[in-house]
Every structure is written in structure tokens, then in C-alpha cells.
Design an enzyme around this catalytic site. Structure first.
Site, PDB file in Angstrom:
ATOM      1  CB  CYS A 117     -15.468   4.459 -29.314  1.00  0.00           C
ATOM      2  SG  CYS A 117     -14.967   4.580 -30.829  1.00  0.00           S
ATOM      3  CD  GLU A 118     -16.684   3.391 -23.096  1.00  0.00           C
ATOM      4  OE1 GLU A 118     -16.699   3.726 -22.816  1.00  0.00           O
ATOM      5  OE2 GLU A 118     -16.680   2.326 -23.595  1.00  0.00           O
ATOM      6  N   GLY A 124       0.908  -1.407   0.126  1.00  0.00           N
ATOM      7  CA  GLY A 124      -0.187   0.264  -0.596  1.00  0.00           C
ATOM      8  C   GLY A 124       0.481   1.574  -0.026  1.00  0.00           C
ATOM      9  N   PRO A 159       4.337  -5.193  -0.890  1.00  0.00           N
ATOM     10  CG  PRO A 159       6.906  -4.785  -0.308  1.00  0.00           C
ATOM     11  CD  PRO A 159       5.944  -5.154   0.112  1.00  0.00           C
ATOM     12  N   GLY A 160       3.462  -3.662  -3.627  1.00  0.00           N
ATOM     13  CA  GLY A 160       3.745  -3.542  -5.309  1.00  0.00           C
ATOM     14  C   GLY A 160       3.794  -2.742  -6.081  1.00  0.00           C
TER      15      GLY A 160
END
Ligand code: LLP
Length: 439
Positions: free
Chosen positions: A363-364, A260, A295-296
Site C-alpha cells: 500500500c504505497e 563500488g 567489491p560487493g
């Protein structure tokens, strides 16, 4: 995440100064670990993910060193979900890290990258029976159990397999991590972990449950946390719980304090790894337990960029849109969390910066990387590096709009290698079948 909109936009020099892996070559432009990004684009095309292996290694070492300076040596289990590439996992395995996995697929990936099963922690709120069986069969080092229901399920599978399950209970400490609502996990209303109020009862049950070898506690309150008070509060609650359990005669030899730790995406103040380690030491250090962490983002986020090229610049009354060849299907974070990612043109700027909306071709309307971003004039073909895309970047990609998955390039000490080829178009439908009766 975008809670820091009040922080003024950093200028290119500041962005580079706080990211030592980035540099400027007067001719070739922006470099990553001394390799011109323009050379990567020439070799492999755009869009492409580019990772600095040296940066990942340095961050793993800095993370470990910060704890060592506080007299701690936690087992570090890299959160595979942040970046699951085989080369990344191999790199961390070589640095002595284990893995934190949340699915059978991640378990298989970590094993394929040479990680020992005993160095793997299996987390997740909904591990299936098949996944639990697999974790037991492979001899995974620790299973983080997230509910009383899962505990019973796992105990039954472990008895059937004739192998006790090494378990810690993930407790939800009900702490506000002050991060984006979509990535907070430690509030009572979140689906994660066992409620603090029920933790003692479930722990006592686990301690006497046949098939379970109970080791201790785990928690993880969310991601991109930039507030030390949130970590301290969670650790304090867990430490109190650990003492209460021991007071009842229940054994506990492990505390896994999750992941985190946030990174600075736009120059906002964050918790430094030294202060983080200090807070862990102050709250959990005295328990006399084996510490583990997952941890990432902190390890890989800053090490990666998404390299894109400008398709065209579209002028409408009052707005200028820089349309890139990369899109939300490649890097989802801005669309999903309004996340702010810094962008640097690869070539030296020619002309003053002005506000532009940086968008992709999908297309958004959510397919936009930035709104009103100050960038120098960019013409068709100009290269742009979207920074801090090493965590939750490629792993969250999809092939929406039938856009193939991007190539991945790894850099280290001035060398570079293609470590994943651009997905061939045919691969997009390779697994699809048309019913026979369609004729
Ligand atoms: N351990 C557990 C149990 C987790 O759920 C996570 C992340 C981690 C460790 C690693 O957290 P980190 O150190 O990377 O913050 N897609 C989102 C982030 C989701 C994080 C999910 N859990 C984003 O792009 O911001």
C-alpha cells in the site's frame, strides 16, 4: 542508476545475450544456469530469490584474473552487505575471498560461514564500543577507522584489551562518483571517512598512538560507479597522500581501495573490470603496498533474480498495471533509488509487447518496479524474472505489510537447492510480547 534513462530499453534477446547464465528452453522457458525458473516456482512458490552459484564463482575468478593480468593480487574482501547469505559467504570463502563487514551481525555471519577473522575487514562510520571490542577479541585483520574520534575510541579499547588494533584510516577523497546521490560516499558532504585536508594530521597521530598498529589508508567513494575518471581521481589523490605521508617519514604498507564497481542494469556503458584493474594498477600499483578491495555488487548483482508471478492485470483508463506477488518490501531498489531492473517473462512471449506499469501489492505508490515497461501480454499466474537482483536485494528486504521474507534458491551446474525457507507467518510476530497488564 536511473541517470541512464536516455539509454534505449534493451530487448529480451539483448538482455539474455549479455547475461550468459540466462538461457531459453523452448518448452520450459527462461533458465538460470540451465535450470528452468518455472521448475523453481513449482517447487518453492513465488516470490523467491534465485541465485546462480556458478555465476558468482565465475565473477570472483574474473575479478581476480583482471588484476592478475595487471600484475596485481589484491586481497578481495567481499562486501557482505550486498548479499549476506551463508551459502554465498561460504562460496566466496572457498574461492579465497575474505569479507568486508560493517556491523557485529555481519562479523558474526562471516565467522559463521567459516571466514578467518584475519581475512575480515571491519568498516563503518559508527562502530560501537561493543563492536570494536568484538573486532579486537576476534582478531579481525583490519579495522577501517573513519574519524579522529573513532581512532581515540579504538586506541583506548585496544589498550584496555591489551591487543593492538590493526588499523587503516579511511580517507574521504572528495571525488564525485557520478552515481545516485543516495549511494555516493566520497564527497566532502558525506559522513564517510576522514577529510583529505585532515588526513595527514590524523595519520601522524595514529602512527604514535599506543594501541594502534597503523598500516595505511582506505577509501570508498560510492557504489554503482560507471565512470573510470572517478576511480582514477580518487586513486590519484590517495596515492599523492601516501607519498606525502612517506615523505614525512610515516610508514604505510596497505591501501584498501574499497568497492563500488558498477554493473550494467539496462545495457548502459559501464567500466569493465579489466579497465578498472588497469586504472588501479596505473595509480596505486607503483606504491609497493599490499592492496585490498571490497567489491560487493559486481560479484553478486547479475547472479540473482527475483522470481515473481502476476497476480492480476488491472486496466484503468490509459494505463495497464501488471500486479506482481513481489513488492517493494522484497526488492527495495526501484522504490528507493528509482533503480531500473530488467524483467523477463519466464514463458515464451505470446503476442506483441506493450507498455505496462509493473507494481507490487504493497500500500504505497512507491511500490512499483517499472513504469511504461515494454512487456508481452502477461496473464494471472505468468512468471516474471526481475534481473540483477543478487546484490542489495534480499539484504534490504523488510516484512512491511506483514509480508514474510522470501525463500532463497541456489543453482549450480543444473542442480538446485532451497537454501532459505520462506519465513513462516508466525515468525513475523514471534518475538513480540503483550504487556502483562493488558490482561
Ligand atoms: N565498501 C564500503 C565501505 C561500502 O560502503 C560499500 C557499499 C562497499 C564496499 C561495496 O560497494 P559495491 O562494490 O557493492 O558497490 N543499497 C545500495 C548500495 C549501497 C552501497 C553501500 N556501500 C544499492 O542498492 O544500490
Amino acid at each position: 542508476m536511473d541517470a541512464m534513462v536516455s539509454v534505449p530499453e534493451p530487448d529480451p534477446a539483448e538482455l539474455r545475450a549479455t547475461r550468459p547464465h540466462l538461457g531459453i528452453d523452448p518448452v520450459a522457458g527462461l533458465t538460470l544456469e540451465d535450470v528452468p525458473l518455472a521448475a523453481i516456482a513449482r517447487s518453492f512458490g513465488t516470490p523467491a530469490w534465485v541465485y546462480g552459484a556458478g555465476t558468482m564463482r565465475a565473477r570472483a575468478r574474473a575479478f581476480r584474473a583482471a588484476f592478475a593480468a595487471c600484475g596485481l593480487a589484491p586481497d578481495i574482501h567481499f562486501a557482505v552487505k550486498a548479499n549476506d547469505h551463508q551459502a554465498v559467504l561460504r562460496l566466496f570463502a572457498a574461492e579465497g575471498l575474505g569479507a568486508d563487514v560493517v556491523s557485529g551481525g555481519e562479523l558474526a555471519r562471516a565467522r559463521a560461514a567459516g571466514m578467518a577473522a584475519t581475512d575480515i575487514v571491519f568498516s563503518g562510520v559508527g562502530k560501537t564500543v561493543a563492536e570494536l571490542d568484538r573486532a579486537l577479541a576476534e582478531g579481525v585483520g583490519q579495522i577501517n577507522v573513519e574519524s579522529a574520534e573513532e581512532l581515540e575510541m579504538l586506541a583506548a579499547r585496544a589498550r584496555a584489551a591489551g591487543r593492538p588494533a590493526p588499523v587503516v584510516l579511511r580517507v574521504n577523497p572528495d571525488v564525485d562518483a557520478a552515481t545516485h546521490a543516495k549511494i555516493t560516499t566520497g564527497r566532502a558532504e558525506n559522513k564517510f571517512g576522514i577529510a583529505l585536508a585532515e588526513a595527514e594530521t590524523v595519520y601522524a597521530r595514529a602512527a604514535r598512538l599506543e594501541g594502534i598498529t597503523l598500516r595505511g589508508l582506505a577509501f570508498h567513494i560510492g557504489s554503482q560507479i560507471t565512470d573510470l575518471a572517478a576511480f582514477r581521481a580518487a586513486c590519484t589523490r590517495i596515492a599523492d597522500l601516501a607519498r606525502a605521508l612517506r615523505g614525512r617519514g610515516l610508514a604505510l604498507d596497505t591501501v584498501d581501495f574499497g568497492g563500488g564497481l558498477g554493473i550494467s542494469y539496462r545495457g548502459e556503458a559501464v567500466v569493465g573490470v579489466d579497465a578498472y584493474a588497469g586504472a588501479i594498477a596505473a595509480t596505486l600499483g607503483g606504491l609497493g603496498v599490499r592492496l585490498k578491495t571490497e567489491p560487493g555488487r559486481w560479484l553478486v548483482g547479475p547472479a540473482g533474480v527475483l522470481l515473481a508471478a502476476v497476480v492480476l492485470v488491472k486496466e484503468t483508463p490509459g494505463r495497464r498495471f501488471v500486479v506482481l506477488d513481489a513488492a517493494m518490501n522484497d526488492l527495495l531498489r526501484p522504490a528507493l533509488y528509482e533503480a531500473w531492473h530488467a524483467m523477463l517473462p519466464v514463458a515464451p512471449a505470446r503476442g506483441p509487447a506493450g507498455p505496462v506499469d509493473v507494481v507490487g501489492p504493497v500500500c504505497e505508490s512507491a511500490d512499483r518496479f517499472a513504469v511504461g515497461r515494454m512487456l508481452p501480454p502477461l496473464g494471472p499466474g505468468a512468471l516474471v524474472a526481475i534481473l540483477d537482483a543478487g546484490a542489495y536485494g534480499a539484504v534490504m528486504s523488510s516484512t512491511y505489510n506483514s509480508r514474510p521474507l522470501l525463500p532463497v534458491v541456489m543453482i549450480e551446474r543444473g542442480r538446485f537447492a532451497l537454501v532459505r525457507a520462506r519465513q513462516p507467518e508466525e515468525a513475523l510476530w514471534a518475538g513480540e510480547r503483550v504487556p502483562e497488564w493488558f490482561g
